[in-house]
Every structure is written in C-alpha cells, then in structure tokens.
Enzyme design. Structure first.
Site, mmCIF file in Angstrom:
data_model
loop_
_atom_site.group_PDB
_atom_site.id
_atom_site.type_symbol
_atom_site.label_atom_id
_atom_site.label_comp_id
_atom_site.label_asym_id
_atom_site.label_seq_id
_atom_site.Cartn_x
_atom_site.Cartn_y
_atom_site.Cartn_z
ATOM 1 N N ARG A 96 60.122 68.289 -43.577
ATOM 2 C CA ARG A 96 60.545 68.557 -44.943
ATOM 3 C C ARG A 96 59.699 67.867 -46.007
ATOM 4 O O ARG A 96 59.258 68.514 -46.969
ATOM 5 C CB ARG A 96 62.022 68.167 -45.130
ATOM 6 C CG ARG A 96 62.977 69.029 -44.337
ATOM 7 C CD ARG A 96 64.384 68.479 -44.361
ATOM 8 N NE ARG A 96 64.441 67.242 -43.574
ATOM 9 C CZ ARG A 96 65.514 66.475 -43.470
ATOM 10 N NH1 ARG A 96 66.616 66.795 -44.119
ATOM 11 N NH2 ARG A 96 65.501 65.395 -42.722
ATOM 12 N N ASP A 127 67.653 69.366 -41.757
ATOM 13 C CA ASP A 127 66.415 69.171 -41.006
ATOM 14 C C ASP A 127 66.144 70.430 -40.181
ATOM 15 O O ASP A 127 66.949 70.803 -39.330
ATOM 16 C CB ASP A 127 66.573 67.959 -40.085
ATOM 17 C CG ASP A 127 65.288 67.566 -39.386
ATOM 18 O OD1 ASP A 127 64.309 68.346 -39.424
ATOM 19 O OD2 ASP A 127 65.258 66.470 -38.800
ATOM 20 N N CYS A 173 61.791 62.217 -46.053
ATOM 21 C CA CYS A 173 62.724 62.774 -45.067
ATOM 22 C C CYS A 173 62.810 61.771 -43.914
ATOM 23 O O CYS A 173 62.435 60.613 -44.079
ATOM 24 C CB CYS A 173 62.308 64.174 -44.619
ATOM 25 S SG CYS A 173 60.773 64.287 -43.685
#
Length: 158
Positions: free
Chosen positions: A20, A126, A14
């Site tokens: 994440r 996100d 990420c």
C-alpha cells in the site's frame, strides 16, 4: 513544513512497505510530477514492521501501477519507519487506524482516507493476504488525489 528545508515532508506508511505505501508514494509523485510541483515535496514510504525490509514492492503493486501508467522508482525497496522520520515528517499518512496507532497518533499522523469525504470506513485493507490489489489501488488513488488537492490549497495556492 520540513524544518530542514522548504519542502513538505510526507511519509506514506503501511505495515511492511510492500504493497500500500509504495503504491501511495508512486501515485503522489506522479501527480506532483505532472503538476510541476514535485520539488515542493519530500516524499517517501515506510512500514511499521521489518517483514519486507530490502525487498522490492510486491509484484502485484508494480503491475497495477504499470497498468495505470504510474512509474515506480525501480530502486524502491521496503524500509522500516525510523524515529527520525516520525519526528521530522510534516505528514505521516497511515493506511489504517492500526498503523496510525503504531505511529503514536501524533499531530502529524493522518489516515489517507481522512481526506476523502463521504467514505465511512477510513481503513485501506491490506491487499496482500486477500489479493485485492485493484480495490486497494482505487482507495489509495482516491485518497492520494484528495490529499494532494488539500496540500495544493494549503501550501501552493498563490
């Protein structure tokens, strides 16, 4: 497969390796551990940016994993992906198209949600700026589950 071993090398990626990708790493390790196949994989996570290097994953990531009974390595710290990771990974699993693009969209780069049928938007937003950790968890959990099934079929079916 990883050129230096028989293990399949996977790096979840990420932006900052803060929300994440550590979540995806923990979920995958938990699945493989429960299934008895953890030693078949070399699993890690990293970010494309250096914003959070050295920090533990976001407290909301840790909280939601804990709520679902998924252990997170207490020594996990954000790290930036290296050229060596990019070249040596069998699978670079990006959380969004932008991250896949940052990784160069090479043959070993996939979006996590590419492994999920019947979902149009393949980007996992996100959760950091919007505090949408439950939504991110659901998407990541679904994606990791399908990715794991794909790998089991491809490499571990005997």
């Amino acid at each position: 497969m990883d050129k230096s071993s028989d293990r399949i090398k996977i790096v979840f990626v990420c932006l900052g390796n803060y929300c994440r990708s550590p979540m995806a790493e923990a979920i995958f390790k938990n699945l493989a551990r429960r299934d008895g196949s953890l030693t078949d994989f070399e699993i890690s996570s990293a970010g494309t940016k250096d914003w959070d290097v050295g920090l533990h994953p976001d407290y909301r990531t840790r909280k939601i994993l804990d709520e679902h009974g998924i252990p997170l390595n207490p020594g996990k710290h954000a790290q930036m992906i290296t050229e060596r990771d990019i070249k040596s990974a069998d699978y670079l699993i990006a959380m969004s198209a932008k991250i896949a693009n940052d990784l160069g969209n090479k043959d070993n780069v996939y979006l996590l949600l590419d492994f999920v049928n019947d979902i149009d938007d393949k980007d996992i937003p996100d959760p950091y700026p919007t505090d949408t950790f439950p939504e991110a968890f659901e998407l990541i959990n679904m994606g990791v589950d399908e990715f794991y099934k794909f790998l089991k079929e491809k490499y571990l079916s005997k």
